[in-house]
Design an enzyme around this catalytic site. Structure first.
Site, PDB file in Angstrom:
ATOM      1  N   GLY A 119      -4.138  -2.539  -0.416  1.00 11.83           N
ATOM      2  CA  GLY A 119      -4.371  -1.192   0.054  1.00 11.83           C
ATOM      3  C   GLY A 119      -4.930  -0.321  -1.063  1.00 11.83           C
ATOM      4  N   CYS A 120      -5.507   0.818  -0.696  1.00  8.88           N
ATOM      5  CA  CYS A 120      -6.135   1.676  -1.702  1.00  8.88           C
ATOM      6  C   CYS A 120      -5.089   2.286  -2.633  1.00  8.88           C
ATOM      7  CB  CYS A 120      -6.982   2.748  -1.029  1.00  8.88           C
ATOM      8  SG  CYS A 120      -6.164   3.686   0.281  1.00  8.88           S
ATOM      9  N   TYR A 121      -4.053   2.912  -2.076  1.00  9.87           N
ATOM     10  CA  TYR A 121      -3.004   3.470  -2.927  1.00  9.87           C
ATOM     11  C   TYR A 121      -2.290   2.385  -3.743  1.00  9.87           C
ATOM     12  CZ  TYR A 121      -3.250   7.940  -0.305  1.00  9.87           C
ATOM     13  OH  TYR A 121      -3.642   9.117   0.257  1.00  9.87           O
ATOM     14  N   PRO A 122      -1.897   1.264  -3.132  1.00  8.72           N
ATOM     15  CA  PRO A 122      -1.249   0.213  -3.916  1.00  8.72           C
ATOM     16  C   PRO A 122      -2.119  -0.331  -5.051  1.00  8.72           C
ATOM     17  CG  PRO A 122      -0.788  -0.128  -1.600  1.00  8.72           C
ATOM     18  CD  PRO A 122      -1.823   0.958  -1.676  1.00  8.72           C
ATOM     19  N   THR A 123      -3.444  -0.294  -4.895  1.00 13.24           N
ATOM     20  CA  THR A 123      -4.312  -0.785  -5.969  1.00 13.24           C
ATOM     21  C   THR A 123      -4.059  -0.006  -7.256  1.00 13.24           C
ATOM     22  OG1 THR A 123      -6.030  -1.580  -4.455  1.00 13.24           O
ATOM     23  CG2 THR A 123      -6.706  -1.064  -6.701  1.00 13.24           C
TER      24      THR A 123
END
Length: 334
Positions: A119-123
């Site tokens: 995911g974008c935030y988890p990246t």
């Protein structure tokens, strides 16, 4: 012979940007469904079975359906949804986490049939925190001689802001229809879909307190992890945290760790930013060597990335390149 590639959900934001990054690349033969076929189950099944690799740019339920449609085909799949990020049998498509935990890294991606895009935030969250945490270190377990710099069982929090394209066409349309929206905080009750992968791949005892928000910019993302060092049993001062991250990513052409001595006084998201597939990491805090009299009270770990780039389409292209044995950064906007 060209690699046959099918993008299921090619008309969405992530799919469109993947196609843009494939422009002029003759390594791939793109299998395309017209508007009348792209939601037709039989046509999608045929395309999924005909492809060597399929990239799913779909909502979670539709991505699960696509995987079932592809059963029996041997087609390799990259799923850009959150449907399979912690699912058994799927490889987590974050190549920079090599050697951090089993089943991650370039070799795992290169040999996988099923790869789930982060995911974008988890990246941003994982790029910052995962290398610093050792799952064997507890705040209550004393100060071990060896191990990571940050404890696995601290109640971490993360504050993050994204451009509205991260919410897909529905959120893009909402910001267009309501131009007075200046800031949108959401997920106020918790339970965000990104939390399982954040906890799993950082190897934390509990999910972080996650505060996501959206601003009126098309793309861009800042992820900020505050660290109250003096109260969390941390073994690493800000400079030690920076040293470990710098070593982790020193050979990366995608992730850059900025020198602490060069830290900016502010970080900006621009409303007219160009597509970008890199990621910048920062450690903010007192800049001096470990061993002074007092442990600094705090530090901040901050990531800046493009939610549509390294947070979505760029990551899919990076994984695609690795799976096909091609140079990892081919087609990326760096």
């Amino acid at each position: 012979m060209a690699i046959r590639l099918f993008i299921d959900g090619a008309a969405g934001t992530t799919g469109l940007e993947i196609r843009e990054r494939l422009t002029g690349r003759d390594e791939f033969e793109l299998l395309v469904l017209d508007d009348a076929q792209r939601k037709d189950e039989a046509a999608r099944r045929d395309a999924l079975h005909a492809a060597d690799i399929a990239i799913l740019c779909l909502p979670d339920d539709a991505a699960k359906e696509a995987v079932k449609l592809a059963e029996g085909s041997g087609t390799r799949i990259i799923d850009a949804s959150s449907a399979h990020r912690v699912a058994e049998g799927w490889t987590y498509g974050f190549p920079e986490l090599v050697n951090h935990m089993p089943g991650t890294g370039r070799d795992a991606i290169a040999n996988a049939q099923f790869v789930s895009n982060p995911g974008c935030y988890p990246t941003g969250f994982l790029a910052l925190l995962a290398p610093l945490v050792d799952p064997g270190i507890s705040v209550r377990g004393g100060d071990p001689i060896n191990g990571g710099l940050l404890p696995f069982d601290f109640p971490y929090s993360v504050n993050a802001v994204s451009g509205y394209s991260g919410g897909g066409n529905a959120l893009i349309d909402r910001f267009a229809a309501e131009p007075n929206i200046a800031f949108r905080a959401y997920g106020m009750a918790g339970g965000h879909k990104h939390l399982p992968e954040m906890q799993t791949y950082a190897q934390l005892a509990s999910p972080p307190v996650f505060s996501p928000s959206v601003v009126p910019a098309h793309r861009g993302m800042i992820v900020d992890i505050p660290l109250p060092l003096a109260m969390m049993g941390a073994r690493g001062w800000p400079l030690a945290l920076w040293n470990l991250l710098d070593e982790m990513y020193e050979d990366s052409d995608v992730v850059r760790v900025h020198e602490m001595s060069d830290n900016p006084s502010e970080l900006l998201l621009m409303s007219d930013a160009d597509p970008w597939d890199g990621m910048d990491l920062y450690v903010f805090g007192p800049f001096h060597e470990q061993g002074a009299d007092d442990l600094p009270t705090h530090a901040r770990l901050v990531a800046r990335l493009d939610n549509l780039g390294k947070g979505a389409s760029g990551a899919a292209i990076q994984n695609l390149n690795i799976m096909c044995g091609l140079p990892e950064t081919t087609g990326l906007r760096l």
